[in-house]
Scaffold this motif. Structure first.
Motif, PDB file in Angstrom:
ATOM      1  N   UNK A   1       0.821  -1.210   0.000  1.00  0.00           N
ATOM      2  CA  UNK A   1       0.000   0.000   0.000  1.00  0.00           C
ATOM      3  C   UNK A   1       0.858   1.264   0.000  1.00  0.00           C
ATOM      4  N   UNK A   2       1.999   1.199   0.683  1.00  0.00           N
ATOM      5  CA  UNK A   2       2.829   2.390   0.806  1.00  0.00           C
ATOM      6  C   UNK A   2       3.609   2.703  -0.461  1.00  0.00           C
ATOM      7  N   UNK A   3       4.123   1.675  -1.125  1.00  0.00           N
ATOM      8  CA  UNK A   3       4.995   1.890  -2.287  1.00  0.00           C
ATOM      9  C   UNK A   3       4.367   1.470  -3.605  1.00  0.00           C
ATOM     10  N   UNK A   4       3.304   0.690  -3.541  1.00  0.00           N
ATOM     11  CA  UNK A   4       2.663   0.234  -4.774  1.00  0.00           C
ATOM     12  C   UNK A   4       3.323  -0.976  -5.388  1.00  0.00           C
ATOM     13  N   UNK A   5       4.392  -1.476  -4.763  1.00  0.00           N
ATOM     14  CA  UNK A   5       5.069  -2.672  -5.293  1.00  0.00           C
ATOM     15  C   UNK A   5       5.844  -3.348  -4.176  1.00  0.00           C
ATOM     16  N   UNK A   6       6.139  -4.630  -4.390  1.00  0.00           N
ATOM     17  CA  UNK A   6       6.903  -5.384  -3.395  1.00  0.00           C
ATOM     18  C   UNK A   6       7.465  -6.642  -4.047  1.00  0.00           C
ATOM     19  N   UNK A   7       8.612  -7.078  -3.550  1.00  0.00           N
ATOM     20  CA  UNK A   7       9.207  -8.349  -3.956  1.00  0.00           C
ATOM     21  C   UNK A   7       9.453  -9.162  -2.689  1.00  0.00           C
ATOM     22  N   UNK A   8       8.965 -10.373  -2.638  1.00  0.00           N
ATOM     23  CA  UNK A   8       9.138 -11.188  -1.439  1.00  0.00           C
ATOM     24  C   UNK A   8       9.130 -12.667  -1.801  1.00  0.00           C
ATOM     25  N   UNK A   9       9.677 -13.475  -0.902  1.00  0.00           N
ATOM     26  CA  UNK A   9       9.682 -14.929  -1.094  1.00  0.00           C
ATOM     27  C   UNK A   9       8.490 -15.532  -0.381  1.00  0.00           C
ATOM     28  N   UNK A  10       7.925 -16.559  -0.990  1.00  0.00           N
ATOM     29  CA  UNK A  10       6.675 -17.123  -0.483  1.00  0.00           C
ATOM     30  C   UNK A  10       6.590 -18.581  -0.921  1.00  0.00           C
TER      31      UNK A  10
ATOM     32  N   UNK B   1       7.903 -13.612  -5.497  1.00  0.00           N
ATOM     33  CA  UNK B   1       6.775 -12.878  -6.065  1.00  0.00           C
ATOM     34  C   UNK B   1       7.134 -11.400  -6.186  1.00  0.00           C
ATOM     35  N   UNK B   2       6.952 -10.864  -7.390  1.00  0.00           N
ATOM     36  CA  UNK B   2       7.131  -9.433  -7.630  1.00  0.00           C
ATOM     37  C   UNK B   2       5.757  -8.869  -7.988  1.00  0.00           C
ATOM     38  N   UNK B   3       5.187  -8.072  -7.084  1.00  0.00           N
ATOM     39  CA  UNK B   3       3.823  -7.552  -7.277  1.00  0.00           C
ATOM     40  C   UNK B   3       3.826  -6.032  -7.419  1.00  0.00           C
TER      41      UNK B   3
END
Length: 425
Positions: free
Chosen positions: A129-138, A152-154
């Motif tokens: 919500x803060x940056x509009x994007x995120x990359x994380x392992x899941x 995941x790169x969203x």
């Protein structure tokens, strides 16, 4: 058509001009008379060439986008942020999770997500919500229930007049397995009790291969830490008593790109001596080219000290055995002579070289079945000390013998009692 229906008609036509083909939108509007019959038709034409070009570009762009979407190596999901429904997904996503695309588009993210702690999910949502994007392992769950590790790169985008999450999902199972193997390897290297050194594969001659890495055990053994040895050569451990023949053996093996094992006397940072068993192996790349040397350094100082003490002890024992007035020899479990003292040589009027390494029956064939044979077997079989007298015909002498069983075989002490036997007779 206009005359028959009495209604306006819109039609698009292409018309060649000196500037090329132009597209027009033509509107045919009927003019009705008093009897509602068509008395005339008004034709209005509008140049729509630019609009058609834009529409064609959009269609091509959408086709290209769809092509990229469908044939991307990553799985791609478009997810409704308000309902978590999967609005669209490419074939890669369906195939990777074991669903048909039709099945996948009926699911929500909770149907394919492996649950994670609530606080971690909160952090992911807040960053999105803060940056509009995120990359994380899941981890995602396949249709068959098995799990797959993913990255995941969203990103939040506008799609069909609503905000959605466009997510690119990459299978990182192989990478994570490789990272885990590397972690285990690093842990093993750092926690082993043996010193490990890695050098480049250059400079076999002076100044020698440069050190690129040493583990904690190397530091504990030598006193040098990694920062002190980086860029230096392992030769910094050598000193006045380091065996040159062993160093030559190492150099020969390195020049042939072969593994080698040696024992070396080295020197710590504080100048104290220590012994190591050194195993050096060549490391090659996928092309078979030598890139590094890896050496495993096991400290054997205590073993060497024990060997030296044992050797000294044996020398002292040998000195004692050589100085006693009785004959003494030892036999192993195969009845081979392993030791023969100087007094035994004098008494039996022979050289120890005639006995050492040979079996009792080979040197004294007549011993077979004799009292000597019986008593020595009795000592070994019953593990007792025996004392007996025996006549040795080749020398016409009588001997008194004491046989003592031991872990290595049998020890025999004897002396000449011929004169005593003669006085008795």
């Amino acid at each position: 058509m206009v005359f028959a229906t009495k209604r306006p008609l819109t039609k698009e036509i292409s018309y060649p001009t000196i500037d090329g083909v132009r597209d027009y939108e033509c509107i045919l509007s009927p003019i009705l008379g008093i009897s509602s019959s068509v008395e005339a038709v008004i034709c209005t034409a509008r140049d729509i060439t630019e609009r058609k070009q834009v529409e064609e570009s959009l269609r091509e762009s959408e086709a290209n986008y769809r092509h990229l979407f469908e044939y991307a190596n990553d799985s791609i999901f478009i997810i409704d942020l308000s309902t978590s429904r999967i609005l669209d997904a490419n074939q890669n996503a369906a195939r990777r999770l074991g669903y048909t695309r039709k099945e996948l588009l009926k699911l929500r993210t909770r149907d394919i997500d492996v649950p994670i702690p609530e606080d971690r999910q909160k952090i992911i949502n807040q960053k999105m919500q803060a940056t509009g994007s995120i990359i994380f392992e899941h981890s995602l769950r396949r249709k068959d229930g098995t799990e797959i590790q993913v990255e995941i790169s969203s990103r939040i985008i506008e799609y069909c007049d609503q905000l959605v999450s466009l997510s690119f999902v990459r299978d990182v199972s192989a990478r994570m397995q490789a990272e885990e193997r590397m972690r285990l390897l690093e842990s093993a290297v750092e926690n082993t009790q043996d010193g490990i050194l890695i050098t480049e594969a250059k400079h076999i001659d002076a100044p020698g291969p440069e050190l690129l890495y040493v583990n904690q055990a190397f530091t504990r053994i030598t006193g040098y830490d990694l920062a002190e040895v980086l860029g230096r050569t392992p030769r910094l451990l050598q000193g006045p008593k380091t065996d040159r023949s062993q160093l030559d053996k190492i150099r020969t093996a390195l020049s042939k790109q072969q593994p080698v094992q040696v024992e070396l006397l080295n020197y710590r940072k504080d100048g104290s001596e220590f012994w190591v068993e050194l195993n050096i192996v060549p490391i090659t790349n996928k092309s078979g080219q030598l890139t590094h040397w890896v050496a495993l350094q096991r400290e054997i100082t205590e073993r060497k000290q024990a060997e030296a003490a044992l050797l000294e002890s044996k020398q002292q024992v040998s000195k004692i055995l050589e100085s006693i007035t009785d004959g003494f020899f030892t036999l192993d479990h195969e009845w081979r002579f392993t030791y023969f003292n100087q007094k035994a040589e004098q008494i039996l009027q022979t050289s120890r070289t005639e006995f050492l390494g040979k079996s009792l029956w080979e040197v004294i064939p007549k011993a077979d079945g004799s009292i000597f044979d019986r008593e020595c077997h009795k000592a070994v079989e019953q593990q007792i000390t025996v004392t007996f007298e025996a006549f040795y015909s080749p020398l016409e002498k009588w001997f008194e013998l004491h046989a003592y069983p031991c872990s290595d075989g049998l020890s025999v002490v004897f002396n000449d009692i011929t004169k005593f036997k003669q006085t008795q007779g």
